[in-house]
Design a protein around this motif. Structure first.
Motif, PDB file in Angstrom:
ATOM      1  N   PRO A   5       0.811  -1.227   0.000  1.00 34.49           N
ATOM      2  CA  PRO A   5       0.000   0.000   0.000  1.00 34.49           C
ATOM      3  C   PRO A   5       0.838   1.266   0.000  1.00 34.49           C
ATOM      4  O   PRO A   5       0.422   2.289  -0.539  1.00 34.49           O
ATOM      5  N   GLN A   6       2.059   1.217   0.632  1.00 36.65           N
ATOM      6  CA  GLN A   6       2.890   2.415   0.653  1.00 36.65           C
ATOM      7  C   GLN A   6       3.364   2.793  -0.744  1.00 36.65           C
ATOM      8  O   GLN A   6       3.745   3.950  -0.996  1.00 36.65           O
ATOM      9  N   SER A   7       3.355   1.833  -1.661  1.00 37.55           N
ATOM     10  CA  SER A   7       3.725   2.106  -3.052  1.00 37.55           C
ATOM     11  C   SER A   7       2.507   2.186  -3.964  1.00 37.55           C
ATOM     12  O   SER A   7       2.668   2.336  -5.183  1.00 37.55           O
ATOM     13  N   GLY A   8       1.317   2.060  -3.385  1.00 32.23           N
ATOM     14  CA  GLY A   8       0.107   2.112  -4.193  1.00 32.23           C
ATOM     15  C   GLY A   8      -0.092   0.884  -5.050  1.00 32.23           C
ATOM     16  O   GLY A   8      -0.714   0.964  -6.118  1.00 32.23           O
ATOM     17  N   LEU A   9       0.419  -0.281  -4.607  1.00 30.58           N
ATOM     18  CA  LEU A   9       0.313  -1.514  -5.380  1.00 30.58           C
ATOM     19  C   LEU A   9      -0.510  -2.533  -4.602  1.00 30.58           C
ATOM     20  O   LEU A   9      -0.200  -2.839  -3.445  1.00 30.58           O
TER      21      LEU A   9
END
Length: 1021
Positions: free
Chosen positions: A805-809
């Motif tokens: 989630p921190q990379s938007g994946l």
């Protein structure tokens, strides 16, 4: 002297013969007499014939036997023409029984008929399959379109040649389904280009550009659009596999113009265009600016509890910045427009000159161009001067030698004022003092005057040199040929600049020099063999590429004076130097076999092996195979559908690669501050490893399936292509976080899987084809959906693939997923507002219902990827007029093609001082339905508002007139065409801000897309 006398004799004899011939013909016409003609070769007398007799007849469709109206009947090598009527009938006056009639009509093959003694000539025209006979570039060779088995599309350039633009990529917007080209908002800029979505996370995302058979790593701004003949796009893995490791993102093949056999042609074209923003978006003027400050202090400017009734004791001057008041504390009367001061009407001036021609032994094209684009913002400048020479000679009957070369010289001098700062400057402040000098700090703060950029001496040049020398040898074995390509790219970039106001107003000057060179050396062996109805073509390639880059910068700060600017760096108090260089090499081998039986059953098989110096020691090479098949169903004996002209089914599967950047598999070393010896001691620098090596780093691999159906119906009146593709990219290059105890935070490695699926449609129709009027339409549609299938695996041990989630994946979601807080209106005065929030701030949806708003309440709101792309080109021809109208559109919905667009005002020192864009619907006590937040204090969380970017754009309109007949003959011209055109004339969208396609909303640091109007002419001598 003798030559002059001889020339005069020849001219005299020719003139005398001309006079006799005119008299002879005139006498014959006047008296209606007959004339006997003698055949020069046999000496026999031909039968007498009257001049100016009439030939008539009827033109029918060969398949349907229906009459064809509007067919052009022309006497060969003359200007005499006629047209068939609604019954397909025609009459034409013929001067000679030796004349030849030429029948031509859109969608049908051109046919010729000798007249002889016939006075009635009926003819049946065959439906043209010219589009299938068209030769397209497929990489390391060409193929007839009918024989292509991969997804290869040719861009329509002809209908956009008159568009006011400086970059060839801008002409590609919307012309090929699956080819996505963005907008530009800077002079001479190259738009973003992608093919069939995103295939990687951390690898190279650039489309591979091939110019005249050579990989081109220069900017597309260096290429003169007028020099380009065709652009072909390779989209699927079976088509791109010939380029192996660099082709996962698709390939664009650019072919420059060549000379043709025949009379020398001198072509001249000139165009002038104006540019202005396509939206009326400007900063606030005086009254709105002061009103804006008042509403930031609504708690004092209006009376409680509703804060909608004005407070008579409120003094606005008390809250205006001190720099905007006079000595008596009164607000300055200024209403200065920094926007108008820093902008202008942009222009494009484009001039092209080319000379081409040749014989059966030598063809040539020489061209020169000058293009100037002065952008909307002052000092946004692009100038290009270019020369091209394309020469090909058939040295012997077995050897052909050629040269394709150009030099392009780009000038981008000047430093434009920072547009974001321009939009943020208060209209109460002035840039100049009473003496006309620039005020360095208009606010009496560290914010400097953005117009100080005008004082810079800036020399910004880029010189591009390209040359491809090739030779083709027909070897003694019939059908076997050898071709060698030696392509060279050389680039010099010079950036010299000085400004007395840089480096905290102490002055700075610098010189930068970048040189780049690469060569491509390809050896191609091609063998063609036909056995009855079996046709084979084998292609064997061995090639190598080497690239070298060198960079040097010297700069200094702290100048007492900058009289000599960047040419006297030694006068600076502090002097520095930086340099670096890199080198990389590639080699590759490829074999391709093309087979077709009776042009009905088609097969293409390819295998390519690539090596790259930038990859890890254990994985220097990768192998990329592909196969594709085609079946022309319409050629089968059992297929007897009269209205189907062509029907071809094709399927392909292949593997393409994606390489990482150089040195990324190695442990990199940087120079950093390492030691300080004692208090106040000098700093010693040392080398430090700042990344881990990965000897097992591999290529990304994209495996793709492509299915296509090509068709032509109703005598070529309707044609199209339908394609479906499904690709899977594995071994994704990605920086994976590792424990800090290792001394590093991450390492580049191969992980996961990313899938892309999509559909592409392309339809062409000939709607109306009459004697004087024609109307055709081209419609393109594409949709792409990608999905993250795998990432780092099951790290938690719960059997479920983990998200990042921190990379938007997120597993099962697109790469463009939007993961954020969901808003639900704005807090109003009088409501029970939770701690950390105030009136004018966004309400946030409590997704888990625990009564607390925190990171756990974030959710997937949608995606930034578009839902689909759609474009439509209409071409209307009436007599000598041609009108083209092109509409381009990208559409999303409630959960796609979204982007953050959240102007926000919070009362603080900067927001009171700074200006902002005009007309924004901010919240206020007397505007409770305001769309955007404005509050006295900052909220604990300030989420974004995501808006849909869907738009329909009237992208290109062009009206041209082609002069024909006696007017052209009197001017001794081959062609004369004048035109007017427009670009980005209208955009229909609900997006608020600069432009939806550039993803710039209501923000000071955006830039407008330009609306352009142009006029020009094309002349050929």
């Amino acid at each position: 002297m003798k030559q002059k006398v001889l020339l005069l004799k020849i001219m005299s004899i020719a003139f005398l013969q001309f006079i006799i011939l005119v008299a002879f013909i005139s006498n014959g016409h006047a008296n209606g007499t007959t004339h006997r003609k003698i055949n020069a070769s046999t000496g026999k007398v031909r039968l007498p014939v009257f001049y100016d007799f009439v030939v008539s007849g009827r033109v029918l469709d060969e398949k349907t036997s229906t009459p064809i109206p509007g067919v052009t009947i022309k006497i060969k090598n003359s200007q005499l023409t006629a047209l068939s009527d609604n019954n397909g009938e025609y009459k034409i006056t013929v001067p000679d029984d030796q004349a030849i009639l030429v029948f031509s009509y859109v969608g049908y093959e051109i046919q010729e008929k000798s007249i002889g003694s016939a006075r009635v000539i009926n003819i049946a025209l065959k439906t043209s399959q010219a589009n299938l006979e068209e030769v397209v570039v497929v990489g390391y060779g060409t193929q007839k379109k009918a024989d292509v088995t991969g997804s290869v599309a040719r861009a329509n350039l002809d209908d956009f040649r008159n568009a006011p633009t400086t970059n060839i990529a801008n002409l590609l917007q919307g012309t090929v389904p699956g080819l996505n080209v963005g907008q530009v908002n800077r002079a001479g800029a190259t738009p973003a280009i992608s093919i069939r979505g995103q295939n990687t996370l951390g690898g190279n995302q650039n489309v591979l550009i091939i110019l005249d058979g050579v990989q081109y790593n220069g900017s597309l701004t260096s290429i003169n659009p007028d020099d380009i003949s065709t652009i072909d796009v390779l989209k699927d893995a079976s088509a791109t596999a010939v380029y192996g490791a660099q082709a996962a993102n698709g390939v664009i093949l650019i072919t420059s113009r060549k000379g043709t056999i025949g009379k020398t042609r001198i072509s001249l074209s000139s165009q002038y265009a104006t540019q202005e923003p396509n939206v009326a978006l400007k900063p606030m003027a005086r009254d709105e600016y002061l009103d804006h400050i008042k509403y930031l202090y609504y708690d004092q400017a209006f009376l409680a509890p509703s804060y909608t009734q004005a407070n008579p004791n409120f003094n606005l001057a008390s809250f205006v910045d001190l720099s905007m008041k006079d000595a008596q504390g009164n607000i300055l009367p200024n209403n200065f427009s920094w926007y108008e001061e820093a902008t202008r009407t942009g222009i494009i001036l484009d001039n092209q000159l080319s000379v081409s021609g040749g014989s059966d032994k030598l063809t040539f094209l020489l061209s020169g161009n000058f293009t100037k684009n002065a952008g909307f913002i002052n000092n946004d400048l692009f100038k290009r001067r270019g020369l091209r020479a394309n020469i090909e000679t058939k040295a012997t009957n077995w050897l052909t030698i050629g040269l394709q070369s150009f030099g392009s010289f780009v000038n981008e001098d000047g430093v434009e004022p920072a547009f974001a700062t321009i939009n943020g400057m208060s209209p109460l402040s002035l840039p100049y003092d009473a003496n006309g000098n620039l005020i360095i700090n208009p606010y009496n703060t560290n914010i400097t005057n953005p117009l100080l950029s005008y004082q810079a001496k800036d020399f910004d040049r880029k010189n591009y040199f390209f040359a491809n020398v090739y030779a083709t040898v027909q070897l003694p074995l019939k059908g076997l040929s050898y071709k060698v390509n030696f392509g060279n790219n050389y680039r010099i970039e010079l950036k010299n600049i000085s400004n007395q106001y840089d480096a905290n107003l102490t002055g700075q000057a610098s010189k930068e020099n970048t040189t780049y060179y690469d060569y491509t050396f390809d050896n191609l062996l091609t063998y063609n063999k036909a056995i009855d109805r079996h046709n084979f073509t084998g292609t064997l390639l061995y090639g190598a590429i080497e690239r070298d880059n060198s960079y040097t910068r010297a700069y200094a700060t702290g100048f007492s004076r900058l009289t000599l600017g960047y040419n006297n760096l030694q006068q600076g108090t502090n002097r520095f130097a930086i340099s670096n260089a890199w080198k990389e090499t590639l080699n590759y081998q490829m074999f391709r076999l093309n087979y077709n039986f009776d042009s009905r059953y088609l097969f293409t098989g390819t295998i390519r092996r690539d090596g790259f110096s930038g990859f890890a020691e254990n994985n220097k090479y990768g192998v990329f195979p592909s196969v594709s098949f085609g079946w022309d169903i319409s050629k089968e004996s059992f297929f007897k559908v009269g209205w189907v002209d062509n029907l071809k089914l094709r399927a392909g599967y292949g593997v393409a690669g994606n390489q990482t950047t150089r040195y990324s598999s190695l442990a990199n070393v940087d120079v950093n501050a390492a030691y300080i010896f004692g208090d106040g001691g000098s700093t010693q620098f040392g080398q430090q490893v700042n990344s881990l090596s990965n000897p097992d780093l591999r290529w990304e691999k994209t495996r793709g399936l492509n299915l296509g159906l090509e068709f032509t119906f109703w005598n070529n009146r309707f044609s199209g292509v339908v394609e479906y593709y499904d690709t899977k990219t594995t071994d994704l290059l990605y920086l994976v976080n590792i424990p800090n105890i290792t001394g590093f935070t991450n390492i580049l490695t191969n992980v996961g899987q990313l899938d892309n699926q999509g559909i592409e449609l392309s339809f062409n129709s000939k709607n109306i084809l009459t004697k004087q009027f024609q109307w055709t339409t081209a419609l393109n549609f594409s949709r792409n959906v990608n999905k993250v299938v795998k990432l780092l695996g099951d790290k938690n041990g719960d059997g479920i693939e983990d998200d990042l989630p921190q990379s938007g994946l997120f597993i099962g979601q697109t790469t463009g997923v939007i993961y954020d807080y969901q808003t639900n209106g704005i807090w109003q005065i009088g409501e029970q507002i939770p701690a950390g929030y105030s009136p004018g701030t966004y309400k946030i949806v409590d997704q888990n219902g625990d009564g607390v708003i925190n990171a756990s309440d974030r959710s997937i709101l949608g995606t930034s990827n578009p839902g689909f792309r759609l474009s439509m080109l209409n071409n209307f021809q009436y007599k000598n007029f041609t009108l083209t109208v092109f509409l381009n559109s990208i559409q999303g919905g409630n959960r796609s093609w979204l982007a953050s667009n959240t102007p926000r005002k919070i009362r603080d020192d900067n927001s009171i001082r700074d200006n902002y864009l005009s007309g924004i619907d901010f919240w206020a006590p007397d505007n409770p339905g305001g769309k955007y937040p404005r509050s006295i204090v900052s909220a604990t969380l300030n989420p974004s508002l995501y808006q849909n970017r869907s738009f329909v754009r009237l992208q290109d309109v062009s009206l041209s007139y082609k002069f024909v007949g006696k007017f052209i003959e009197r001017l001794k011209l081959q062609n004369l065409n004048v035109f007017i055109s427009g670009r980005n004339l209208a955009t229909w969208t609900n997006w608020e801000g600069w432009d939806p396609e550039t993803n710039q909303g209501l923000t000071n640091d955006g830039r407008p897309v330009f609306k352009s109007y142009s006029a020009g002419l094309n002349v050929t001598f």
